[in-house]
Design a protein around this motif. Structure first.
Motif, PDB file in Angstrom:
ATOM      1  N   PRO A  84       0.826  -1.201   0.000  1.00  0.00           N
ATOM      2  CA  PRO A  84       0.000   0.000   0.000  1.00  0.00           C
ATOM      3  C   PRO A  84       0.863   1.254   0.000  1.00  0.00           C
ATOM      4  O   PRO A  84       1.993   1.256   0.480  1.00  0.00           O
ATOM      5  N   SER A  85       0.318   2.334  -0.523  1.00  0.00           N
ATOM      6  CA  SER A  85       1.055   3.592  -0.559  1.00  0.00           C
ATOM      7  C   SER A  85       1.080   4.199   0.836  1.00  0.00           C
ATOM      8  O   SER A  85       0.257   3.881   1.700  1.00  0.00           O
ATOM      9  N   LEU A  86       2.019   5.104   1.042  1.00  0.00           N
ATOM     10  CA  LEU A  86       2.146   5.774   2.330  1.00  0.00           C
ATOM     11  C   LEU A  86       0.876   6.557   2.639  1.00  0.00           C
ATOM     12  O   LEU A  86       0.395   6.555   3.778  1.00  0.00           O
ATOM     13  N   LYS A  87       0.311   7.182   1.641  1.00  0.00           N
ATOM     14  CA  LYS A  87      -0.913   7.960   1.812  1.00  0.00           C
ATOM     15  C   LYS A  87      -2.047   7.064   2.310  1.00  0.00           C
ATOM     16  O   LYS A  87      -2.782   7.427   3.226  1.00  0.00           O
ATOM     17  N   THR A  88      -2.183   5.881   1.745  1.00  0.00           N
ATOM     18  CA  THR A  88      -3.216   4.932   2.147  1.00  0.00           C
ATOM     19  C   THR A  88      -2.993   4.445   3.573  1.00  0.00           C
ATOM     20  O   THR A  88      -3.936   4.352   4.370  1.00  0.00           O
ATOM     21  N   VAL A  89      -1.749   4.122   3.907  1.00  0.00           N
ATOM     22  CA  VAL A  89      -1.433   3.627   5.254  1.00  0.00           C
ATOM     23  C   VAL A  89      -1.776   4.681   6.296  1.00  0.00           C
ATOM     24  O   VAL A  89      -2.391   4.381   7.331  1.00  0.00           O
ATOM     25  N   VAL A  90      -1.404   5.933   6.043  1.00  0.00           N
ATOM     26  CA  VAL A  90      -1.642   7.011   7.006  1.00  0.00           C
ATOM     27  C   VAL A  90      -3.132   7.282   7.156  1.00  0.00           C
ATOM     28  O   VAL A  90      -3.647   7.366   8.281  1.00  0.00           O
ATOM     29  N   THR A  91      -3.851   7.394   6.046  1.00  0.00           N
ATOM     30  CA  THR A  91      -5.284   7.684   6.148  1.00  0.00           C
ATOM     31  C   THR A  91      -6.050   6.529   6.797  1.00  0.00           C
ATOM     32  O   THR A  91      -6.997   6.768   7.547  1.00  0.00           O
ATOM     33  N   ASP A  92      -5.637   5.295   6.546  1.00  0.00           N
ATOM     34  CA  ASP A  92      -6.275   4.148   7.202  1.00  0.00           C
ATOM     35  C   ASP A  92      -6.017   4.151   8.704  1.00  0.00           C
ATOM     36  O   ASP A  92      -6.909   3.836   9.495  1.00  0.00           O
ATOM     37  N   ALA A  93      -4.799   4.493   9.111  1.00  0.00           N
ATOM     38  CA  ALA A  93      -4.475   4.556  10.538  1.00  0.00           C
ATOM     39  C   ALA A  93      -5.274   5.659  11.219  1.00  0.00           C
ATOM     40  O   ALA A  93      -5.770   5.476  12.343  1.00  0.00           O
ATOM     41  N   LEU A  94      -5.422   6.794  10.554  1.00  0.00           N
ATOM     42  CA  LEU A  94      -6.204   7.892  11.121  1.00  0.00           C
ATOM     43  C   LEU A  94      -7.676   7.513  11.237  1.00  0.00           C
ATOM     44  O   LEU A  94      -8.327   7.808  12.247  1.00  0.00           O
ATOM     45  N   ALA A  95      -8.198   6.846  10.222  1.00  0.00           N
ATOM     46  CA  ALA A  95      -9.594   6.413  10.262  1.00  0.00           C
ATOM     47  C   ALA A  95      -9.808   5.350  11.337  1.00  0.00           C
ATOM     48  O   ALA A  95     -10.840   5.339  12.013  1.00  0.00           O
ATOM     49  N   ASP A  96      -8.826   4.472  11.503  1.00  0.00           N
ATOM     50  CA  ASP A  96      -8.904   3.416  12.503  1.00  0.00           C
ATOM     51  C   ASP A  96      -9.005   3.985  13.916  1.00  0.00           C
ATOM     52  O   ASP A  96      -9.718   3.454  14.761  1.00  0.00           O
ATOM     53  N   MET A  97      -8.298   5.079  14.154  1.00  0.00           N
ATOM     54  CA  MET A  97      -8.302   5.702  15.483  1.00  0.00           C
ATOM     55  C   MET A  97      -9.346   6.808  15.612  1.00  0.00           C
ATOM     56  O   MET A  97      -9.364   7.547  16.589  1.00  0.00           O
ATOM     57  N   LYS A  98     -10.200   6.946  14.598  1.00  0.00           N
ATOM     58  CA  LYS A  98     -11.298   7.911  14.611  1.00  0.00           C
ATOM     59  C   LYS A  98     -10.818   9.352  14.763  1.00  0.00           C
ATOM     60  O   LYS A  98     -11.370  10.140  15.533  1.00  0.00           O
ATOM     61  N   ALA A  99      -9.789   9.702  14.023  1.00  0.00           N
ATOM     62  CA  ALA A  99      -9.322  11.084  13.988  1.00  0.00           C
ATOM     63  C   ALA A  99     -10.389  11.936  13.307  1.00  0.00           C
ATOM     64  O   ALA A  99     -11.104  11.482  12.412  1.00  0.00           O
ATOM     65  N   LEU A 100     -10.490  13.180  13.726  1.00  0.00           N
ATOM     66  CA  LEU A 100     -11.525  14.077  13.218  1.00  0.00           C
ATOM     67  C   LEU A 100     -10.975  14.986  12.122  1.00  0.00           C
ATOM     68  O   LEU A 100      -9.802  15.375  12.155  1.00  0.00           O
ATOM     69  N   GLU A 101     -11.837  15.353  11.191  1.00  0.00           N
ATOM     70  CA  GLU A 101     -11.530  16.330  10.141  1.00  0.00           C
ATOM     71  C   GLU A 101     -10.179  16.082   9.466  1.00  0.00           C
ATOM     72  O   GLU A 101      -9.330  16.963   9.407  1.00  0.00           O
ATOM     73  N   VAL A 102      -9.993  14.901   8.942  1.00  0.00           N
ATOM     74  CA  VAL A 102      -8.742  14.547   8.266  1.00  0.00           C
ATOM     75  C   VAL A 102      -8.704  15.244   6.907  1.00  0.00           C
ATOM     76  O   VAL A 102      -9.656  15.157   6.130  1.00  0.00           O
ATOM     77  N   LYS A 103      -7.617  15.946   6.654  1.00  0.00           N
ATOM     78  CA  LYS A 103      -7.465  16.664   5.390  1.00  0.00           C
ATOM     79  C   LYS A 103      -6.083  16.357   4.825  1.00  0.00           C
ATOM     80  O   LYS A 103      -5.083  16.511   5.508  1.00  0.00           O
ATOM     81  N   VAL A 104      -6.053  15.896   3.565  1.00  0.00           N
ATOM     82  CA  VAL A 104      -4.795  15.588   2.877  1.00  0.00           C
ATOM     83  C   VAL A 104      -4.549  16.699   1.866  1.00  0.00           C
ATOM     84  O   VAL A 104      -5.365  16.926   0.975  1.00  0.00           O
TER      85      VAL A 104
END
Length: 182
Positions: A71-91
Motif C-alpha cells: 500500500p502507498s504511504l498515503k493509504t497507510v496514514v489515512t487508514d491509521a487515522l480512520a482506525d483511530m477515529k481522527a476528526l476532520e482529516v485533510k490531505v
C-alpha cells in the motif's frame, strides 16, 4: 515389519511429495537424491531424464504465490487515522509549494490523550508497512504531534490548536492561485 513414522516434512493429508535430502545439501545437483517421506527410498535426480525430470522438479519446487501490492504511504496514514477515529482529516498536496514534502495531512483529536494515541498508531502502521518515520515531535504535550515521513508530514492536533495556527489556510492553495503564482 517397518513402522510408519511421520517425518517432519511429511504432509498430514497422506499425499507423498519428494523432499530434498538435507544431508546432501553440499553435493552437486546431479548427485543429490530425493526421498519420499516415510518410505526410506531414494531416487537419483541425475538419472531421470526428459519430462519425468521436469515433473519431479515441479513437485519439489514450491510455487511462490504472488504477493499483494504494497500500500502507498498515503493509504497507510489515512487508514491509521480512520482506525483511530481522527476528526476532520485533510490531505493537502503541497508538491508545487515546498520541497520538504509532497503531501501534508492534518487531523484533529478530541483530547491530548487521543492526539497522542492517533499519532502513535500512525507511527506503528507506517513502520509495519515499511516506511520509516524520520522524526516525531510533540508527543509529550499532546496538543500538536508532528510526524515526518519524508514525503509526507502528518499533523495531529487539538481542535483549538488547529484553529489557532490555520495550517489549512496556509498550505491549501487552489489550482487557480498556483497558476497565478507561477
Amino acid at each position: 515389519m517397518p513402522v510408519n513414522r511421520k517425518s517432519p516434512n511429511s504432509n498430514s493429508t497422506g499425499r507423498k511429495h519428494a523432499v530434498a535430502n538435507p544431508d546432501a545439501a553440499d553435493k552437486p545437483q546431479a548427485a543429490r537424491k530425493l526421498k519420499a517421506p516415510g518410505t526410506g527410498r531414494a531416487s537419483s535426480v541425475g538419472k531421470v531424464s526428459g519430462d519425468a525430470k521436469a515433473a519431479k522438479v515441479a513437485k519439489v519446487a514450491k510455487v511462490a504465490k504472488p504477493s499483494k501490492a504494497a500500500p502507498s504511504l498515503k493509504t497507510v496514514v489515512t487508514d491509521a487515522l480512520a482506525d483511530m477515529k481522527a476528526l476532520e482529516v485533510k490531505v493537502l498536496d503541497v508538491r508545487g509549494l515546498t520541497d520538504v514534502a509532497d503531501f501534508m495531512v492534518i487531523a484533529s483529536g478530541t483530547s491530548d490523550r487521543h492526539v497522542r494515541s492517533v499519532a502513535q498508531r500512525v507511527v506503528e502502521r507506517t513502520k509495519e508497512a515499511g516506511f520509516r518515520p524520520h522524526g516525531v515531535e510533540g508527543q509529550q504535550d499532546g496538543d500538536w504531534v508532528l510526524i515526518d515521513l519524508s514525503e509526507m508530514i502528518v499533523h495531529v492536533m487539538l481542535p483549538r490548536v488547529r484553529e489557532f495556527y490555520g495550517l489549512e489556510k496556509l498550505w491549501d492553495i487552489t489550482a487557480t492561485k498556483r497558476a497565478a503564482r507561477a
